[in-house]
Design a protein around this motif. Structure first.
Motif, PDB file in Angstrom:
ATOM      1  N   LYS A 226       0.836  -1.196   0.000  1.00  0.00           N
ATOM      2  CA  LYS A 226       0.000   0.000   0.000  1.00  0.00           C
ATOM      3  C   LYS A 226       0.875   1.253   0.000  1.00  0.00           C
ATOM      4  O   LYS A 226       1.826   1.368   0.762  1.00  0.00           O
ATOM      5  CB  LYS A 226      -0.902   0.007   1.230  1.00  0.00           C
ATOM      6  CG  LYS A 226      -1.895   1.154   1.256  1.00  0.00           C
ATOM      7  CD  LYS A 226      -2.806   1.057   2.476  1.00  0.00           C
ATOM      8  CE  LYS A 226      -3.809   2.205   2.480  1.00  0.00           C
ATOM      9  NZ  LYS A 226      -4.705   2.138   3.670  1.00  0.00           N
ATOM     10  N   GLY A 227       0.572   2.166  -0.895  1.00  0.00           N
ATOM     11  CA  GLY A 227       1.328   3.410  -0.979  1.00  0.00           C
ATOM     12  C   GLY A 227       2.546   3.327  -1.875  1.00  0.00           C
ATOM     13  O   GLY A 227       3.225   4.327  -2.086  1.00  0.00           O
ATOM     14  N   LYS A 228       2.832   2.139  -2.437  1.00  0.00           N
ATOM     15  CA  LYS A 228       4.004   1.974  -3.298  1.00  0.00           C
ATOM     16  C   LYS A 228       3.576   1.813  -4.753  1.00  0.00           C
ATOM     17  O   LYS A 228       2.580   1.162  -5.056  1.00  0.00           O
ATOM     18  CB  LYS A 228       4.814   0.741  -2.882  1.00  0.00           C
ATOM     19  CG  LYS A 228       5.429   0.829  -1.494  1.00  0.00           C
ATOM     20  CD  LYS A 228       6.100  -0.485  -1.129  1.00  0.00           C
ATOM     21  CE  LYS A 228       6.659  -0.452   0.293  1.00  0.00           C
ATOM     22  NZ  LYS A 228       7.194  -1.763   0.719  1.00  0.00           N
ATOM     23  N   THR A 229       4.363   2.403  -5.643  1.00  0.00           N
ATOM     24  CA  THR A 229       4.186   2.186  -7.080  1.00  0.00           C
ATOM     25  C   THR A 229       5.381   1.412  -7.590  1.00  0.00           C
ATOM     26  O   THR A 229       6.527   1.765  -7.314  1.00  0.00           O
ATOM     27  CB  THR A 229       4.059   3.520  -7.840  1.00  0.00           C
ATOM     28  OG1 THR A 229       2.825   4.150  -7.475  1.00  0.00           O
ATOM     29  CG2 THR A 229       4.068   3.299  -9.342  1.00  0.00           C
TER      30      THR A 229
ATOM     31  N   ALA B  83      -0.611  -2.877  -4.052  1.00  0.00           N
ATOM     32  CA  ALA B  83       0.190  -1.733  -4.512  1.00  0.00           C
ATOM     33  C   ALA B  83      -0.717  -0.624  -5.018  1.00  0.00           C
ATOM     34  O   ALA B  83      -1.767  -0.875  -5.620  1.00  0.00           O
ATOM     35  CB  ALA B  83       1.125  -2.184  -5.636  1.00  0.00           C
ATOM     36  N   SER B  84      -0.311   0.609  -4.781  1.00  0.00           N
ATOM     37  CA  SER B  84      -1.102   1.747  -5.234  1.00  0.00           C
ATOM     38  C   SER B  84      -1.027   1.928  -6.740  1.00  0.00           C
ATOM     39  O   SER B  84      -1.967   2.411  -7.372  1.00  0.00           O
ATOM     40  CB  SER B  84      -0.629   3.030  -4.536  1.00  0.00           C
ATOM     41  OG  SER B  84      -0.827   2.920  -3.146  1.00  0.00           O
ATOM     42  N   GLY B  85       0.124   1.564  -7.306  1.00  0.00           N
ATOM     43  CA  GLY B  85       0.306   1.680  -8.743  1.00  0.00           C
ATOM     44  C   GLY B  85       1.190   0.567  -9.260  1.00  0.00           C
ATOM     45  O   GLY B  85       2.165   0.190  -8.602  1.00  0.00           O
ATOM     46  N   ILE B  86       0.860   0.025 -10.411  1.00  0.00           N
ATOM     47  CA  ILE B  86       1.652  -1.034 -11.039  1.00  0.00           C
ATOM     48  C   ILE B  86       1.846  -0.690 -12.506  1.00  0.00           C
ATOM     49  O   ILE B  86       0.875  -0.482 -13.231  1.00  0.00           O
ATOM     50  CB  ILE B  86       0.970  -2.412 -10.929  1.00  0.00           C
ATOM     51  CG1 ILE B  86       0.727  -2.786  -9.464  1.00  0.00           C
ATOM     52  CG2 ILE B  86       1.808  -3.485 -11.615  1.00  0.00           C
ATOM     53  CD1 ILE B  86      -0.083  -4.069  -9.282  1.00  0.00           C
TER      54      ILE B  86
ATOM     55  N   GLY C 188      -9.008   1.170  -6.686  1.00  0.00           N
ATOM     56  CA  GLY C 188      -8.147   2.344  -6.579  1.00  0.00           C
ATOM     57  C   GLY C 188      -6.734   2.121  -7.063  1.00  0.00           C
ATOM     58  O   GLY C 188      -6.008   3.089  -7.320  1.00  0.00           O
ATOM     59  N   THR C 189      -6.317   0.858  -7.193  1.00  0.00           N
ATOM     60  CA  THR C 189      -4.982   0.592  -7.712  1.00  0.00           C
ATOM     61  C   THR C 189      -4.912   1.014  -9.176  1.00  0.00           C
ATOM     62  O   THR C 189      -5.749   0.619  -9.989  1.00  0.00           O
ATOM     63  CB  THR C 189      -4.626  -0.903  -7.600  1.00  0.00           C
ATOM     64  OG1 THR C 189      -4.533  -1.263  -6.227  1.00  0.00           O
ATOM     65  CG2 THR C 189      -3.283  -1.190  -8.261  1.00  0.00           C
ATOM     66  N   LYS C 190      -3.917   1.812  -9.501  1.00  0.00           N
ATOM     67  CA  LYS C 190      -3.740   2.255 -10.884  1.00  0.00           C
ATOM     68  C   LYS C 190      -2.797   1.303 -11.598  1.00  0.00           C
ATOM     69  O   LYS C 190      -1.709   1.006 -11.098  1.00  0.00           O
ATOM     70  CB  LYS C 190      -3.169   3.675 -10.922  1.00  0.00           C
ATOM     71  CG  LYS C 190      -4.091   4.719 -10.309  1.00  0.00           C
ATOM     72  CD  LYS C 190      -3.449   6.109 -10.349  1.00  0.00           C
ATOM     73  CE  LYS C 190      -4.376   7.162  -9.750  1.00  0.00           C
ATOM     74  NZ  LYS C 190      -3.745   8.504  -9.747  1.00  0.00           N
ATOM     75  N   ILE C 191      -3.217   0.825 -12.750  1.00  0.00           N
ATOM     76  CA  ILE C 191      -2.413  -0.135 -13.504  1.00  0.00           C
ATOM     77  C   ILE C 191      -2.169   0.405 -14.911  1.00  0.00           C
ATOM     78  O   ILE C 191      -3.103   0.809 -15.600  1.00  0.00           O
ATOM     79  CB  ILE C 191      -3.113  -1.504 -13.582  1.00  0.00           C
ATOM     80  CG1 ILE C 191      -3.257  -2.085 -12.170  1.00  0.00           C
ATOM     81  CG2 ILE C 191      -2.320  -2.463 -14.478  1.00  0.00           C
ATOM     82  CD1 ILE C 191      -4.060  -3.365 -12.114  1.00  0.00           C
ATOM     83  N   LEU C 192      -0.901   0.413 -15.297  1.00  0.00           N
ATOM     84  CA  LEU C 192      -0.521   0.869 -16.624  1.00  0.00           C
ATOM     85  C   LEU C 192       0.231  -0.240 -17.344  1.00  0.00           C
ATOM     86  O   LEU C 192       1.222  -0.746 -16.826  1.00  0.00           O
ATOM     87  CB  LEU C 192       0.364   2.118 -16.543  1.00  0.00           C
ATOM     88  CG  LEU C 192       0.984   2.588 -17.872  1.00  0.00           C
ATOM     89  CD1 LEU C 192      -0.093   3.058 -18.843  1.00  0.00           C
ATOM     90  CD2 LEU C 192       2.013   3.694 -17.615  1.00  0.00           C
ATOM     91  N   ALA C 193      -0.262  -0.626 -18.520  1.00  0.00           N
ATOM     92  CA  ALA C 193       0.438  -1.586 -19.377  1.00  0.00           C
ATOM     93  C   ALA C 193       0.994  -0.811 -20.558  1.00  0.00           C
ATOM     94  O   ALA C 193       0.244  -0.344 -21.407  1.00  0.00           O
ATOM     95  CB  ALA C 193      -0.519  -2.674 -19.839  1.00  0.00           C
TER      96      ALA C 193
ATOM     97  N   GLU D 117       2.724  10.310 -15.977  1.00  0.00           N
ATOM     98  CA  GLU D 117       1.439  10.937 -16.285  1.00  0.00           C
ATOM     99  C   GLU D 117       0.268  10.123 -15.742  1.00  0.00           C
ATOM    100  O   GLU D 117      -0.695  10.679 -15.211  1.00  0.00           O
ATOM    101  CB  GLU D 117       1.287  11.086 -17.797  1.00  0.00           C
ATOM    102  CG  GLU D 117      -0.023  11.749 -18.213  1.00  0.00           C
ATOM    103  CD  GLU D 117      -0.131  11.941 -19.701  1.00  0.00           C
ATOM    104  OE1 GLU D 117      -1.220  12.359 -20.158  1.00  0.00           O
ATOM    105  OE2 GLU D 117       0.853  11.674 -20.436  1.00  0.00           O
ATOM    106  N   ALA D 118       0.359   8.798 -15.844  1.00  0.00           N
ATOM    107  CA  ALA D 118      -0.759   7.950 -15.449  1.00  0.00           C
ATOM    108  C   ALA D 118      -0.810   7.651 -13.956  1.00  0.00           C
ATOM    109  O   ALA D 118      -1.895   7.526 -13.372  1.00  0.00           O
ATOM    110  CB  ALA D 118      -0.704   6.630 -16.224  1.00  0.00           C
ATOM    111  N   ILE D 119       0.373   7.536 -13.332  1.00  0.00           N
ATOM    112  CA  ILE D 119       0.410   7.084 -11.942  1.00  0.00           C
ATOM    113  C   ILE D 119       1.212   8.007 -11.031  1.00  0.00           C
ATOM    114  O   ILE D 119       0.839   8.270  -9.898  1.00  0.00           O
ATOM    115  CB  ILE D 119       0.990   5.655 -11.859  1.00  0.00           C
ATOM    116  CG1 ILE D 119       0.099   4.689 -12.656  1.00  0.00           C
ATOM    117  CG2 ILE D 119       1.104   5.192 -10.415  1.00  0.00           C
ATOM    118  CD1 ILE D 119       0.586   3.262 -12.672  1.00  0.00           C
TER     119      ILE D 119
END
Length: 292
Positions: free
Chosen positions: A37-40, A56-59, A83-88, A108-110
């Protein structure tokens, strides 16, 4: 070496008596001590599921095949909390412009990336002198240049802090005919990461041996010995991103080693530098290091 033993290619690199081949309670992504939690995290490979499960907050996941990335992202979304942001984001890690675009998209995304996991790799077989030079050095392009470029751009946005985990191999300790490009490039990567550890005290650096996992890259001769789960590597990366792993910084560790046994001998491991490059100090083998 007894090739009938399913552990034939694992035991020669064993530090602990206990051999781990799959996730165990300490490395379960759901346990609070491994909360992300709180880590990207940015991962150049296929172990993101553990980070999604750990909240994870962002992946950010990257690779060269867009369709594969999109399928992985869909799976991650089903595992991750709301709420987790995921970018592929597809990228060629051997091309600096592509890597720069990857980090720009991530920002930009996370936002800022806190943890970098360098798990992409290349393994081309061929004996020295007979292998096509371009093919031989493809391993260096991916394993050294590619990892360096991703790490370089990670550091540029890290504000002097963060965690870098790079995958290496126990094979750097031995000569395997036909695998010179792979083992030499992975050994070179170790030296690069050792320098990063020495030069950037605010950055937590680790080298992780993922064991032998059934993947597209697994050499045919090793497939009978590929008994390690990808989840084991995932759990280890979560662990290395926690304060509990602080004493392992700068070292080479293996997913097959038992963490609690290592912790029981932490003072000896530090005093004798048993996690140092090329295993110059630890007496690895079937029964693990002879603890004092």
């Amino acid at each position: 070496m007894d090739y009938s033993d399913p552990d034939a290619f694992t035991l020669p690199y064993q530090l602990t008596k206990q051999v781990r081949r799959d996730v165990y309670p300490l490395l379960e992504p759901t346990q609070p001590g491994l909360s992300a939690k709180g880590k990207t995290v940015l991962i150049t490979g296929v172990i993101a599921e553990s980070w999604a499960t750990a909240g994870a907050s962002g992946i950010v996941i990257t690779g060269r095949k867009v369709d594969v990335l999109e399928n992985v992202a869909t799976g991650l979304q089903s595992l991750a909390p709301p709420g987790t942001k995921i970018l592929a984001q597809a990228a060629d890690i051997t091309d600096e412009a592509s890597v720069a675009s990857l980090f720009a998209a991530a920002k930009e995304a996370i936002g800022k990336v806190d943890v970098l996991i360098n798990s992409a790799g290349s393994l081309d077989l061929g004996p020295v002198g007979a292998a096509d030079p371009a093919k031989f050095f493809r391993d260096f392009q991916v394993n050294v240049l590619g990892t360096y470029l991703v790490t370089h751009h990670f550091l540029a946005q890290a504000d002097g802090a963060g965690t870098v985990i790079s995958m290496t191999t126990g094979a750097i300790a031995h000569v395997f005919p036909g695998m010179a490009g792979y083992t030499a490039s992975k050994l070179a990567l170790v030296r690069v990461m050792e320098n990063l550890h020495a030069e950037r005290p605010g950055v937590r650096v680790f080298l992780l041996i993922p064991g032998i996992v059934q993947t597209e890259m697994t050499v045919a001769a090793l497939k009978p010995y590929a008994k390690d789960s990808a989840g084991l590597s995932g759990g280890w990366t979560l662990f290395l991103a926690t304060p509990r792993a602080e004493w392992m910084r700068g070292g080479i560790v293996s997913v097959n080693w038992d963490i609690e046994e290592m912790e029981a001998h932490q003072d000896q491991i530090i005093r004798e530098n048993l996690l140092g490059r090329a295993f110059l100090n630890a007496k690895l083998g079937k029964d693990g290091h002879p603890w004092t």
